[in-house]
Design a protein around this motif. Structure first.
Motif, short mmCIF file in Angstrom:
data_model
loop_
_atom_site.label_atom_id
_atom_site.label_comp_id
_atom_site.label_asym_id
_atom_site.label_seq_id
_atom_site.Cartn_x
_atom_site.Cartn_y
_atom_site.Cartn_z
N TYR A 27 0.85 -1.18 0.00
CA TYR A 27 0.00 0.00 0.00
C TYR A 27 0.88 1.23 0.00
CZ TYR A 27 -3.03 3.81 1.20
OH TYR A 27 -3.69 5.01 1.15
N PRO A 28 0.57 2.16 -0.88
CA PRO A 28 -0.43 2.08 -1.94
C PRO A 28 0.15 1.43 -3.19
CG PRO A 28 0.53 4.25 -1.90
CD PRO A 28 1.19 3.49 -0.78
N ASP A 29 -0.71 0.91 -4.06
CA ASP A 29 -0.23 0.29 -5.29
C ASP A 29 -0.58 1.13 -6.50
OD1 ASP A 29 -2.92 -0.10 -5.39
OD2 ASP A 29 -2.85 -2.29 -5.49
N GLY A 30 -0.85 2.42 -6.27
CA GLY A 30 -1.14 3.36 -7.34
C GLY A 30 -1.29 4.75 -6.76
N PRO A 31 -1.54 5.75 -7.60
CA PRO A 31 -1.73 7.12 -7.11
C PRO A 31 -2.88 7.19 -6.11
CG PRO A 31 -1.53 7.08 -9.50
CD PRO A 31 -1.67 5.65 -9.08
N VAL A 32 -2.71 8.03 -5.10
CA VAL A 32 -3.72 8.21 -4.06
C VAL A 32 -4.35 9.59 -4.21
CG1 VAL A 32 -4.10 8.44 -1.59
CG2 VAL A 32 -2.64 6.62 -2.46
N THR A 33 -5.67 9.63 -4.28
CA THR A 33 -6.40 10.90 -4.34
C THR A 33 -6.69 11.38 -2.93
OG1 THR A 33 -7.41 10.33 -6.46
CG2 THR A 33 -8.48 12.05 -5.17
N TYR A 34 -6.29 12.60 -2.63
CA TYR A 34 -6.46 13.20 -1.30
C TYR A 34 -7.51 14.29 -1.44
CZ TYR A 34 -4.64 15.17 3.17
OH TYR A 34 -4.48 15.62 4.46
N VAL A 35 -8.72 14.03 -0.96
CA VAL A 35 -9.83 14.98 -1.08
C VAL A 35 -9.79 15.97 0.08
CG1 VAL A 35 -12.33 15.25 -1.19
CG2 VAL A 35 -11.24 13.26 -2.26
N ILE A 36 -9.75 17.25 -0.26
CA ILE A 36 -9.80 18.32 0.73
C ILE A 36 -11.20 18.91 0.71
CG2 ILE A 36 -8.86 20.56 1.42
CD1 ILE A 36 -6.91 18.22 1.70
N GLY A 92 -9.34 14.65 3.95
CA GLY A 92 -9.01 15.46 5.10
C GLY A 92 -10.19 15.53 6.06
N THR A 93 -9.91 15.47 7.36
CA THR A 93 -10.95 15.61 8.38
C THR A 93 -10.56 16.72 9.35
OG1 THR A 93 -9.97 13.91 9.82
CG2 THR A 93 -11.62 13.18 8.22
N ASN A 94 -11.56 17.35 9.93
CA ASN A 94 -11.32 18.50 10.80
C ASN A 94 -12.15 18.40 12.08
OD1 ASN A 94 -10.79 19.29 7.95
ND2 ASN A 94 -10.18 21.23 8.88
N LEU A 95 -11.54 18.80 13.17
CA LEU A 95 -12.24 18.96 14.45
C LEU A 95 -12.19 20.44 14.84
CD1 LEU A 95 -10.72 15.98 16.48
CD2 LEU A 95 -13.06 16.16 15.66
N PRO A 96 -13.28 20.96 15.36
CA PRO A 96 -14.47 20.26 15.85
C PRO A 96 -15.54 19.99 14.81
CG PRO A 96 -14.65 22.56 16.37
CD PRO A 96 -13.31 22.40 15.73
N HIS A 97 -15.32 20.32 13.55
CA HIS A 97 -16.35 20.22 12.52
C HIS A 97 -17.10 18.89 12.54
CE1 HIS A 97 -13.33 23.10 11.37
NE2 HIS A 97 -13.94 23.47 10.26
N ILE A 98 -16.35 17.77 12.48
CA ILE A 98 -17.01 16.46 12.33
C ILE A 98 -17.70 16.00 13.61
CG2 ILE A 98 -15.50 15.72 10.45
CD1 ILE A 98 -13.99 13.98 12.50
N VAL A 99 -17.53 16.73 14.69
CA VAL A 99 -18.26 16.46 15.93
C VAL A 99 -19.47 17.39 16.04
CG1 VAL A 99 -18.17 16.48 18.45
CG2 VAL A 99 -16.25 15.56 17.14
N VAL A 117 -7.80 8.03 10.61
CA VAL A 117 -6.63 7.16 10.78
C VAL A 117 -5.44 7.90 11.37
CG1 VAL A 117 -7.34 5.59 8.95
CG2 VAL A 117 -5.83 7.51 8.40
N TYR A 118 -5.46 9.24 11.32
CA TYR A 118 -4.34 9.99 11.90
C TYR A 118 -4.76 11.44 12.09
CZ TYR A 118 0.62 10.36 13.09
OH TYR A 118 1.82 10.49 13.78
N MET A 119 -4.39 12.03 13.22
CA MET A 119 -4.50 13.47 13.44
C MET A 119 -3.08 14.01 13.51
SD MET A 119 -7.59 14.76 13.64
CE MET A 119 -9.19 13.94 13.40
N ILE A 250 -6.66 12.79 8.70
CA ILE A 250 -7.02 12.06 7.48
C ILE A 250 -7.99 10.95 7.83
CG2 ILE A 250 -6.14 10.45 5.73
CD1 ILE A 250 -3.68 12.19 5.49
N GLY A 251 -9.04 10.83 7.00
CA GLY A 251 -10.01 9.77 7.17
C GLY A 251 -10.10 8.92 5.92
#
Length: 318
Positions: A27-36, A92-99, A117-119, A250-251
């Motif tokens: 992992y990864p075995d190809g390009p990774v798309t990172y959505v903001i 991408g994930t953000n706090l406190p937004h997702i709460v 998976v990581y902050m 990141i989620g």
């Protein structure tokens, strides 16, 4: 005795099996798309751009940054679990937004739907004004808001966000009323401030670094003065109990296998540990944190508890 042809067939089959196993585990075995989930130019975007080169150095694969702004990030987060969970698309994930968003409205997702998976960093709140603003101190803001309840406008990124929370806490602590103006992302708030659309801005130390002499920082929501802004007081120095900001991470979709979640977490942790990355981030005003996938449940439980009271206050205004 095994013939040459048989040995070749067995050897070829063994290589094929090894290749299959390698593909399954790599992992990864190809390009990774990172959505903001916000517009270009904000903290989430800047960090993603810094992470790009390190991601390729570590994995040998490209990280492609894409933007899906809308509803303070909710448009993207509501669609996260509709993405194939193969690890090739992350968000991408953000706090406190997702709460706060699921607590206060129906954004199309619940907090537990987001698999973090990581902050990787924290940005302290900062109360900022344009350089030509008549507000020279926080007390000037308080005096103006006292004289004109609701008359002082405060820009920020989205509703039910770190900026929105900062504005609410400020009103709680000082007893004044300001009018919060939400924008689609941090980049848009910067334009609003320097363009005179709002009287002040709930931004972050990172925004102040980017804007330089175009803005002034009236106070920072940290325990001690920020090293990049030694002349700006903390709110606590002013008798205002404010220490806070925004967390970013990141989620992945909920269908993502555990091993891929862990591998991605390890990669982001390795990026965070890179000395040149840390220096770059800290010079921009970020405070790096390290919350890997294995520690995420306890971290999220703590944050949810911390945001519950302020959520009730924001709810009463809606």
């Amino acid at each position: 005795m095994m013939g040459t042809t048989t040995r070749r067939l067995i050897g070829a089959a063994s290589l094929a099996l090894m290749g299959t196993a390698g593909t399954a585990l790599a992992y990864p075995d190809g390009p990774v798309t990172y959505v903001i989930p916000f517009n270009a130019g904000g903290e989430s975007d800047v960090t993603a751009r810094y992470q790009q080169a390190r991601f390729r150095d570590i994995t040998g694969q490209d990280m492609i940054v894409q933007y899906l702004p809308g509803a303070g990030g909710a448009q993207a987060w509501a669609g996260l679990n509709g993405i194939e969970g193969d690890g090739q698309t992350i968000m991408g994930t953000n706090l406190p937004h997702i709460v706060l968003q699921p607590m206060l409205q129906d954004p199309g997702y619940k907090t537990e739907d987001i698999t973090n998976v990581y902050m990787f960093h924290f940005t302290p709140d900062a109360l900022m004004v344009a350089n030509d603003s008549p507000f020279q101190t926080v007390q000037d803001v308080i005096d103006a808001a006292t004289a004109m309840p609701g008359g002082v406008t405060a820009g920020g990124s989205a509703t039910n966000s770190a900026n929105h929370v900062a504005n609410q806490i400020f009103m709680n602590e000082t007893g004044v009323e300001t009018t919060y103006i939400p924008y689609t992302g941090t980049g848009a708030t910067e334009t609003a401030l320097v363009g005179g659309e709002v009287d002040m801005l709930w931004g972050y130390t990172t925004v102040a670094v980017r804007q330089g002499d175009a803005t002034r920082v009236l106070a920072v929501a940290t325990e001690e003065r920020h090293p990049l802004f030694p002349d700006s007081p903390t709110f606590k120095e002013l008798g205002i109990e404010m220490v806070g900001g925004a967390y970013r991470g990141i989620g992945v979709p909920a269908s993502t296998p555990e091993e891929v979640r862990t591998q991605l977490s390890d990669i982001i942790g390795e990026i965070n540990a890179d000395p040149s990355f840390r220096e770059q981030m800290e010079n921009d005003g970020y405070a790096l944190i390290d919350v890997p996938y294995s520690e995420m449940d306890s971290f999220m439980a703590e944050r949810i508890e911390a945001y519950t009271l302020i959520a009730e206050q924001l709810q009463s205004q809606q």
